[in-house]
Design a protein around this motif. Structure first.
Motif, PDB file in Angstrom:
ATOM      1  N   ALA A   1     -11.887   3.662  -0.467  1.00 51.26           N
ATOM      2  CA  ALA A   1     -11.173   3.256  -1.683  1.00 51.26           C
ATOM      3  C   ALA A   1      -9.713   3.679  -1.656  1.00 51.26           C
ATOM      4  O   ALA A   1      -8.880   3.058  -2.291  1.00 51.26           O
ATOM      5  CB  ALA A   1     -11.857   3.845  -2.903  1.00 51.26           C
ATOM      6  N   THR A   2      -9.399   4.743  -0.923  1.00 49.13           N
ATOM      7  CA  THR A   2      -8.028   5.241  -0.962  1.00 49.13           C
ATOM      8  C   THR A   2      -7.050   4.288  -0.300  1.00 49.13           C
ATOM      9  O   THR A   2      -5.884   4.284  -0.636  1.00 49.13           O
ATOM     10  CB  THR A   2      -7.931   6.615  -0.290  1.00 49.13           C
ATOM     11  N   TYR A   3      -7.501   3.488   0.647  1.00 47.35           N
ATOM     12  CA  TYR A   3      -6.585   2.607   1.360  1.00 47.35           C
ATOM     13  C   TYR A   3      -6.717   1.147   0.972  1.00 47.35           C
ATOM     14  O   TYR A   3      -5.762   0.408   1.005  1.00 47.35           O
ATOM     15  CB  TYR A   3      -6.799   2.728   2.870  1.00 47.35           C
ATOM     16  N   SER A   4      -7.898   0.722   0.590  1.00 47.38           N
ATOM     17  CA  SER A   4      -8.109  -0.711   0.439  1.00 47.38           C
ATOM     18  C   SER A   4      -7.986  -1.213  -0.988  1.00 47.38           C
ATOM     19  O   SER A   4      -8.127  -2.398  -1.215  1.00 47.38           O
ATOM     20  CB  SER A   4      -9.489  -1.079   0.982  1.00 47.38           C
ATOM     21  N   TYR A   5      -7.732  -0.345  -1.945  1.00 49.03           N
ATOM     22  CA  TYR A   5      -7.693  -0.809  -3.324  1.00 49.03           C
ATOM     23  C   TYR A   5      -6.329  -0.636  -3.975  1.00 49.03           C
ATOM     24  O   TYR A   5      -6.209  -0.280  -5.122  1.00 49.03           O
ATOM     25  CB  TYR A   5      -8.790  -0.128  -4.154  1.00 49.03           C
TER      26      TYR A   5
ATOM     27  N   THR B   1       0.827  -1.200   0.000  1.00 46.37           N
ATOM     28  CA  THR B   1       0.000   0.000   0.000  1.00 46.37           C
ATOM     29  C   THR B   1       0.863   1.252   0.000  1.00 46.37           C
ATOM     30  O   THR B   1       0.601   2.197  -0.744  1.00 46.37           O
ATOM     31  CB  THR B   1      -0.945  -0.005   1.217  1.00 46.37           C
ATOM     32  N   LEU B   2       1.904   1.278   0.805  1.00 40.25           N
ATOM     33  CA  LEU B   2       2.809   2.425   0.852  1.00 40.25           C
ATOM     34  C   LEU B   2       3.520   2.600  -0.492  1.00 40.25           C
ATOM     35  O   LEU B   2       3.635   3.727  -0.998  1.00 40.25           O
ATOM     36  CB  LEU B   2       3.826   2.255   1.976  1.00 40.25           C
ATOM     37  N   TYR B   3       3.992   1.528  -1.083  1.00 45.43           N
ATOM     38  CA  TYR B   3       4.665   1.560  -2.377  1.00 45.43           C
ATOM     39  C   TYR B   3       3.735   2.116  -3.452  1.00 45.43           C
ATOM     40  O   TYR B   3       4.115   2.990  -4.243  1.00 45.43           O
ATOM     41  CB  TYR B   3       5.133   0.150  -2.733  1.00 45.43           C
ATOM     42  N   ALA B   4       2.506   1.628  -3.493  1.00 41.59           N
ATOM     43  CA  ALA B   4       1.535   2.083  -4.489  1.00 41.59           C
ATOM     44  C   ALA B   4       1.144   3.531  -4.250  1.00 41.59           C
ATOM     45  O   ALA B   4       1.034   4.319  -5.198  1.00 41.59           O
ATOM     46  CB  ALA B   4       0.304   1.183  -4.471  1.00 41.59           C
ATOM     47  N   PHE B   5       0.949   3.909  -2.978  1.00 40.73           N
ATOM     48  CA  PHE B   5       0.606   5.283  -2.639  1.00 40.73           C
ATOM     49  C   PHE B   5       1.705   6.232  -3.104  1.00 40.73           C
ATOM     50  O   PHE B   5       1.435   7.261  -3.719  1.00 40.73           O
ATOM     51  CB  PHE B   5       0.386   5.416  -1.129  1.00 40.73           C
TER      52      PHE B   5
ATOM     53  N   CYS C   1       3.478  -2.795  -6.864  1.00 40.13           N
ATOM     54  CA  CYS C   1       2.099  -2.595  -6.417  1.00 40.13           C
ATOM     55  C   CYS C   1       1.562  -1.311  -7.022  1.00 40.13           C
ATOM     56  O   CYS C   1       2.309  -0.359  -7.248  1.00 40.13           O
ATOM     57  CB  CYS C   1       2.037  -2.499  -4.898  1.00 40.13           C
ATOM     58  N   CYS C   2       0.276  -1.291  -7.274  1.00 43.06           N
ATOM     59  CA  CYS C   2      -0.369  -0.097  -7.816  1.00 43.06           C
ATOM     60  C   CYS C   2      -1.850  -0.152  -7.444  1.00 43.06           C
ATOM     61  O   CYS C   2      -2.274  -0.994  -6.656  1.00 43.06           O
ATOM     62  CB  CYS C   2      -0.177  -0.014  -9.328  1.00 43.06           C
TER      63      CYS C   2
END
Length: 147
Positions: A82-86, A10-14, A96-97
């Motif tokens: 949606a901002t955290y779980s997808y 999640t951090l990588y995708a964010f 990750c994305c």
């Protein structure tokens, strides 16, 4: 298979989404400033007052990128879950994305809002800005030839 846990994914995708949006926002700000300076010199001087706060106009992209980012007031409040779980691993597991295959209404709205506000509108602004610059240069070149 993604080597790390879901939090790192999640951090990588964010970070990937955030830095990508900041980059596109920076290009948008630069093209808009160039358009104002070339096409509308009277309005282009408004950036001179901001040069004290921001020595270079592209530094405006940081606050704008954070405002339009995935955890922003604009998109984050539109569809909070949606901002955290997808975010998830890509099919090959190398990165990750955003999970583009939306399984809920919130995820679909998030992806649609991200596409419209963070990709389509900046690209249109860039296209319009450079089109206006080219048109202004063409008109001024014709005016110089006539004299």
């Amino acid at each position: 298979r993604w080597l790390f846990n879901h939090a790192v994914c999640t951090l990588y995708a964010f970070c990937g989404v955030l830095f990508g949006l900041c980059s596109l926002t920076s290009l948008t700000v630069l093209s808009t400033v160039c358009c104002l300076k070339v096409c509308y010199p009277a309005y282009g001087r408004c950036w001179d007052a901001l040069s004290i706060l921001y020595p270079h106009p592209s530094l405006l992209a940081l606050p704008l990128g954070l405002f339009y980012g995935p955890d922003s007031p604009l998109l984050g409040k539109l569809c909070h879950r949606a901002t955290y779980s997808y975010y998830g691993p890509e099919p090959y597991g190398t990165a990750c994305c955003i999970t583009w295959k939306a399984s809920s209404r919130e995820a679909t709205l998030y992806i649609l809002a991200l596409f419209i506000f963070c990709y389509l509108l900046p690209c249109l602004l860039i296209l319009i800005s450079y089109s206006l610059i080219l048109w202004t240069v063409r008109v001024s070149r014709r005016a110089v030839r006539q004299h």
